[in-house]
Design a protein around this motif. Structure first.
Motif, mmCIF file in Angstrom:
data_model
loop_
_atom_site.group_PDB
_atom_site.id
_atom_site.type_symbol
_atom_site.label_atom_id
_atom_site.label_comp_id
_atom_site.label_asym_id
_atom_site.label_seq_id
_atom_site.Cartn_x
_atom_site.Cartn_y
_atom_site.Cartn_z
ATOM 1 N N GLU A 242 13.708 17.413 -24.369
ATOM 2 C CA GLU A 242 15.139 17.115 -24.314
ATOM 3 C C GLU A 242 15.386 15.622 -24.473
ATOM 4 O OE1 GLU A 242 16.778 18.657 -20.745
ATOM 5 O OE2 GLU A 242 16.513 20.749 -21.303
ATOM 6 N N ALA A 243 14.497 14.839 -23.798
ATOM 7 C CA ALA A 243 14.670 13.382 -23.868
ATOM 8 C C ALA A 243 14.458 12.875 -25.289
ATOM 9 C CB ALA A 243 13.687 12.695 -22.911
ATOM 10 N N GLU A 244 13.494 13.521 -25.987
ATOM 11 C CA GLU A 244 13.225 13.097 -27.366
ATOM 12 C C GLU A 244 14.330 13.528 -28.320
ATOM 13 O OE1 GLU A 244 9.430 14.829 -28.026
ATOM 14 O OE2 GLU A 244 8.311 13.168 -27.107
ATOM 15 N N SER A 245 14.915 14.697 -28.039
ATOM 16 C CA SER A 245 15.906 15.237 -28.964
ATOM 17 C C SER A 245 17.334 14.875 -28.575
ATOM 18 C CB SER A 245 15.778 16.762 -29.035
ATOM 19 O OG SER A 245 16.019 17.326 -27.748
ATOM 20 N N SER A 246 17.536 14.518 -27.340
ATOM 21 C CA SER A 246 18.893 14.230 -26.875
ATOM 22 C C SER A 246 19.023 12.768 -26.482
ATOM 23 C CB SER A 246 19.234 15.125 -25.687
ATOM 24 O OG SER A 246 20.453 14.710 -25.103
ATOM 25 N N LYS A 247 19.830 12.064 -27.203
ATOM 26 C CA LYS A 247 20.056 10.646 -26.903
ATOM 27 C C LYS A 247 20.697 10.477 -25.528
ATOM 28 C CE LYS A 247 22.048 6.453 -28.913
ATOM 29 N NZ LYS A 247 22.574 5.944 -27.660
ATOM 30 N N VAL A 248 21.557 11.415 -25.141
ATOM 31 C CA VAL A 248 22.252 11.325 -23.851
ATOM 32 C C VAL A 248 21.256 11.375 -22.699
ATOM 33 C CG1 VAL A 248 23.886 12.458 -22.303
ATOM 34 C CG2 VAL A 248 24.401 12.282 -24.742
ATOM 35 N N VAL A 249 20.366 12.376 -22.722
ATOM 36 C CA VAL A 249 19.368 12.510 -21.649
ATOM 37 C C VAL A 249 18.460 11.291 -21.619
ATOM 38 C CG1 VAL A 249 17.402 13.850 -20.826
ATOM 39 C CG2 VAL A 249 19.418 15.023 -21.717
ATOM 40 N N ARG A 250 18.014 10.870 -22.783
ATOM 41 C CA ARG A 250 17.115 9.721 -22.863
ATOM 42 C C ARG A 250 17.792 8.471 -22.320
ATOM 43 N NH1 ARG A 250 16.156 10.163 -27.788
ATOM 44 N NH2 ARG A 250 17.450 8.501 -28.677
ATOM 45 N N PHE A 254 16.855 6.247 -18.930
ATOM 46 C CA PHE A 254 16.640 4.803 -19.043
ATOM 47 C C PHE A 254 17.425 4.053 -17.967
ATOM 48 C CE2 PHE A 254 18.150 0.685 -20.673
ATOM 49 C CZ PHE A 254 16.944 0.047 -20.905
ATOM 50 N N VAL A 255 18.666 4.485 -17.730
ATOM 51 C CA VAL A 255 19.504 3.834 -16.714
ATOM 52 C C VAL A 255 18.878 3.999 -15.328
ATOM 53 C CG1 VAL A 255 21.748 3.834 -15.568
ATOM 54 C CG2 VAL A 255 21.626 4.061 -18.051
ATOM 55 N N ILE A 256 18.354 5.198 -15.013
ATOM 56 C CA ILE A 256 17.671 5.405 -13.727
ATOM 57 C C ILE A 256 16.500 4.435 -13.599
ATOM 58 C CG2 ILE A 256 16.254 6.994 -12.377
ATOM 59 C CD1 ILE A 256 17.933 9.283 -13.375
ATOM 60 N N GLY A 257 15.769 4.256 -14.706
ATOM 61 C CA GLY A 257 14.642 3.325 -14.694
ATOM 62 C C GLY A 257 15.067 1.899 -14.408
ATOM 63 N N VAL A 258 16.161 1.453 -15.024
ATOM 64 C CA VAL A 258 16.663 0.092 -14.801
ATOM 65 C C VAL A 258 17.141 -0.071 -13.361
ATOM 66 C CG1 VAL A 258 18.439 -1.592 -15.433
ATOM 67 C CG2 VAL A 258 17.278 -0.262 -17.214
ATOM 68 N N PHE A 259 17.896 0.913 -12.869
ATOM 69 C CA PHE A 259 18.351 0.858 -11.478
ATOM 70 C C PHE A 259 17.156 0.795 -10.517
ATOM 71 C CE2 PHE A 259 22.748 3.067 -12.104
ATOM 72 C CZ PHE A 259 23.238 1.884 -12.643
ATOM 73 N N SER A 260 16.120 1.598 -10.804
ATOM 74 C CA SER A 260 14.931 1.620 -9.940
ATOM 75 C C SER A 260 14.230 0.264 -9.932
ATOM 76 C CB SER A 260 13.952 2.700 -10.409
ATOM 77 O OG SER A 260 14.534 3.980 -10.319
ATOM 78 N N LEU A 261 14.236 -0.401 -11.076
ATOM 79 C CA LEU A 261 13.619 -1.723 -11.149
ATOM 80 C C LEU A 261 14.399 -2.749 -10.341
ATOM 81 C CD1 LEU A 261 11.609 -3.777 -12.327
ATOM 82 C CD2 LEU A 261 13.120 -3.977 -14.321
ATOM 83 N N PHE A 262 15.702 -2.766 -10.503
ATOM 84 C CA PHE A 262 16.500 -3.783 -9.833
ATOM 85 C C PHE A 262 16.653 -3.519 -8.340
ATOM 86 C CE2 PHE A 262 17.407 -5.089 -14.074
ATOM 87 C CZ PHE A 262 17.768 -6.426 -13.979
ATOM 88 N N VAL A 263 16.536 -2.243 -7.943
ATOM 89 C CA VAL A 263 16.627 -1.956 -6.516
ATOM 90 C C VAL A 263 15.423 -2.525 -5.776
ATOM 91 C CG1 VAL A 263 15.428 0.275 -6.289
ATOM 92 C CG2 VAL A 263 17.492 -0.164 -4.966
ATOM 93 N N VAL A 264 14.313 -2.759 -6.500
ATOM 94 C CA VAL A 264 13.142 -3.403 -5.894
ATOM 95 C C VAL A 264 13.506 -4.797 -5.395
ATOM 96 C CG1 VAL A 264 10.844 -4.356 -6.357
ATOM 97 C CG2 VAL A 264 11.441 -2.088 -7.215
ATOM 98 N N LEU A 517 23.553 -6.992 -18.288
ATOM 99 C CA LEU A 517 23.154 -5.680 -18.798
ATOM 100 C C LEU A 517 24.230 -4.615 -18.583
ATOM 101 C CD1 LEU A 517 19.447 -5.472 -17.536
ATOM 102 C CD2 LEU A 517 20.210 -5.917 -19.873
ATOM 103 N N ALA A 518 25.213 -4.886 -17.727
ATOM 104 C CA ALA A 518 26.185 -3.875 -17.298
ATOM 105 C C ALA A 518 26.878 -3.148 -18.454
ATOM 106 C CB ALA A 518 27.206 -4.492 -16.349
ATOM 107 N N PRO A 519 27.427 -3.846 -19.450
ATOM 108 C CA PRO A 519 28.110 -3.123 -20.534
ATOM 109 C C PRO A 519 27.189 -2.139 -21.265
ATOM 110 C CG PRO A 519 28.650 -5.465 -20.588
ATOM 111 C CD PRO A 519 27.534 -5.317 -19.614
ATOM 112 N N MET A 520 25.967 -2.564 -21.529
ATOM 113 C CA MET A 520 25.015 -1.708 -22.219
ATOM 114 C C MET A 520 24.646 -0.493 -21.359
ATOM 115 S SD MET A 520 21.434 -1.029 -22.142
ATOM 116 C CE MET A 520 20.589 -2.528 -21.648
ATOM 117 N N LEU A 521 24.407 -0.716 -20.064
ATOM 118 C CA LEU A 521 24.040 0.382 -19.181
ATOM 119 C C LEU A 521 25.179 1.384 -19.029
ATOM 120 C CD1 LEU A 521 22.148 -1.575 -16.364
ATOM 121 C CD2 LEU A 521 21.134 -0.126 -18.137
ATOM 122 N N LYS A 522 26.402 0.878 -18.971
ATOM 123 C CA LYS A 522 27.561 1.772 -18.837
ATOM 124 C C LYS A 522 27.661 2.690 -20.055
ATOM 125 C CE LYS A 522 32.463 1.871 -17.680
ATOM 126 N NZ LYS A 522 33.688 1.059 -17.391
#
Length: 529
Positions: A242-250, A254-264, A517-522
């Motif tokens: 799904e992640a490979e075929s769906s840009k939305v899921v992917r 990615f946003v979860i990954g960025v949030f997880s990084l910054f929450v560190v 990064l906010a505009p891109m993440l949104k």
């Protein structure tokens, strides 16, 4: 019949505009956080206290490293607990099992005076039990809501108020009893309410309907293992496809990954509360009060203790009104726990008013974080539901900025302390200001982060995603403990003020990057608000 909320018909009854089941989880999580923060408030203080005072007389560095490992590992085990619950046990059984194991952990720590093995066994049980408990109760909150919008954000913020109500009471009561009566009494008290919280949840769980049930409760356990592993592999492959075929899921992953990084960066700084900030409170803050200052503190302490207790008791009464007829035993157990709490609170306040000498306990300052959350969480909940609601990335940036500014206050307060000094008498107002800013930052990051993980993650792996989210907290806490352990060498070489400036500059720099990064993440969130 179409229900507005997930769960049973009983769960359609509301408290403060939210389903009654949210407040069952609210109080269950409250007692778990009571046990966790009550013990955490004592851990470093116990380890560095002298043998005469009942402690182990460890160095600050060793105590803060152990603190880092403990607070880190309680965020690592949820990835395992989330997986087991998703595929084998179901959320409900995992929550009950986790609560029981943590109860055993606190009982073991209460026996630390017999042999140190009980202490380490207790810490291990708390780490393991938390792995079963933490990700799965958070997952259940998300499933109470059928929509992914502002209502869920508000629900998570109310849930977060429950988390901090428990933290408030745990730090206040376990901290006071541990420092003034005996460490093992403080450790043991935390377990009593963990046990009562487990019973309350167990006897009310039918309110959740099908939420949290095991996916294959009727099958033999061996079949469950075999089929679930195959299904997990299939689900992971499906999500990857799904992640490979769906840009939305992917993009959302990615946003979860960025949030997880910054929450560190956020928790790395914030979790100094039980480490270097506790050391600062114990050794560098003027906590001895006399005359009018002592009386003022006693009055303020009474107000900040009684008012939140009244607020939480009011919420309890509203839950009773909606659920007592159906779940009377669970409500009686919950009511009993509050009776015990009120008795301890009244005893503590009376003891303080009768005492001639007044010294603010070092653990007391940690209470401020939970107090401010109890007071301001409803305000933030309403703010997130209003037109003023900023995007998730902006909320994260604000949270990082505020935690950095809080350490800026401490750096300013410590500016007059000579390099390498082991004690000082800095005004306690600096700690109060720091905790206030840190709490405002936390309200912008933590409950919002839980909500966004729930909304952005693929449905089939929500609990596992919560586990991964908490793994980021593991790295943050571990790094925080190791960084905090350098408080003495950095203070000797550069001064305590510069030590706190480290925690000022890095979160603020991270806030600036997040804003950029906010505009891109949104955009990559694709409509999730």
């Amino acid at each position: 019949m179409e229900y507005k909320f997930g769960g049973s018909a009983e769960n359609q009854k509301t408290v403060l505009g939210h389903p009654a089941g949210l407040f069952v989880l609210f109080f269950t999580e409250m007692w778990e956080r009571f046990s966790y923060y009550g013990m955490r408030a004592l851990l470093v203080l116990f380890l560095v206290s002298t043998i005469i005072d009942g402690g182990w007389e460890w160095s600050r560095a060793d105590a803060l490293v152990l603190y880092g490992w403990y607070t880190g590992l309680v965020y690592l085990t949820p990835i395992i607990g989330g997986f087991i619950a998703d595929k084998f046990m179901g959320y409900r059984r995992a929550v009950v099992l986790g609560a029981f194991i943590m109860t055993l952990g606190h009982a073991s720590m209460a026996l630390e005076g017999i042999t140190s093995m009980f202490f380490y066994a207790g810490l291990s049980c708390l780490i393991i039990g938390n792995g079963f408990f933490k990700p799965n109760i958070s997952s259940m909150v998300g499933q109470l809501y059928k929509t992914q919008g502002k209502e869920k954000d508000g629900g998570y913020t109310i849930f977060y108020m429950g988390i901090n109500a428990g933290a408030f009471l745990g730090i206040l009561l376990c901290g006071y009893i541990g420092e003034n009566i005996g460490w093992h009494f403080g450790f043991g008290l935390a377990g009593v309410f963990m046990f009562l919280g487990m019973l309350q949840f167990y006897f009310t769980q039918k309110i959740f309907g099908k939420i949290g049930l095991s996916p294959k409760q009727s099958e033999d356990f061996e079949d469950v293992i075999e089929h679930s592993v195959e299904k997990l592999e299939h689900n992971i492959e499906e999500v990857i496809e799904e992640a490979e075929s769906s840009k939305v899921v992917r993009d959302r992953m990615f946003v979860i990954g960025v949030f997880s990084l910054f929450v560190v960066f956020f928790w790395w700084a914030f979790e100094q509360a039980g480490g270097s900030m506790t050391v600062f409170a114990a050794d560098y803050t003027d906590r001895a009060l006399v005359g009018s200052a002592a009386m003022t503190f006693k009055i303020v302490n009474t107000i900040i203790t009684v008012v939140p207790m009244l607020v939480i008791t009011y919420v309890l009464a509203m839950l009773f009104k909606q659920t007592f007829s159906k779940y009377s035993l669970a409500n009686i157990l919950l009511g009993l726990s509050f009776v015990i709490i009120w008795i301890i609170v009244i005893w503590m306040l009376n003891r303080e008013f009768q005492s001639d000498a007044t010294e603010v306990p070092a653990s007391w300052f940690s209470v401020l974080n939970s107090l401010f959350i109890i007071l301001f969480a409803p305000l933030f909940s309403k703010l997130w539901e209003s037109k003023l609601n900023p995007s998730g990335p902006v909320k994260f940036a604000i949270g990082l900025l505020l935690v950095g500014l809080g350490f800026g206050i401490l750096a300013y307060g410590a500016a007059g302390i000579p390099d390498g000094a082991k004690t000082a008498s800095v005004s306690l107002i600096f700690l109060v200001g720091a905790y206030f800013l840190h709490t405002m930052g936390e309200l912008c990051v933590s409950p919002v982060g839980l909500s966004y993980v729930s909304k952005l993650a693929p449905v089939k792996l929500v609990s596992l995603m919560f586990g991964i989210w908490f793994t980021a907290n593991f790295f943050a806490n571990l790094l925080g403990g190791f960084t905090g352990s350098y408080i003495d060498p950095i203070s000797e070489e550069y001064g305590l003020s510069n030590f706190f400036l480290i925690f000022t500059v890095i979160p603020i720099a991270a806030a600036v990057v997040m804003l950029l990064l906010a505009p891109m993440l949104k955009r990559k969130m694709h409509g999730i608000e």
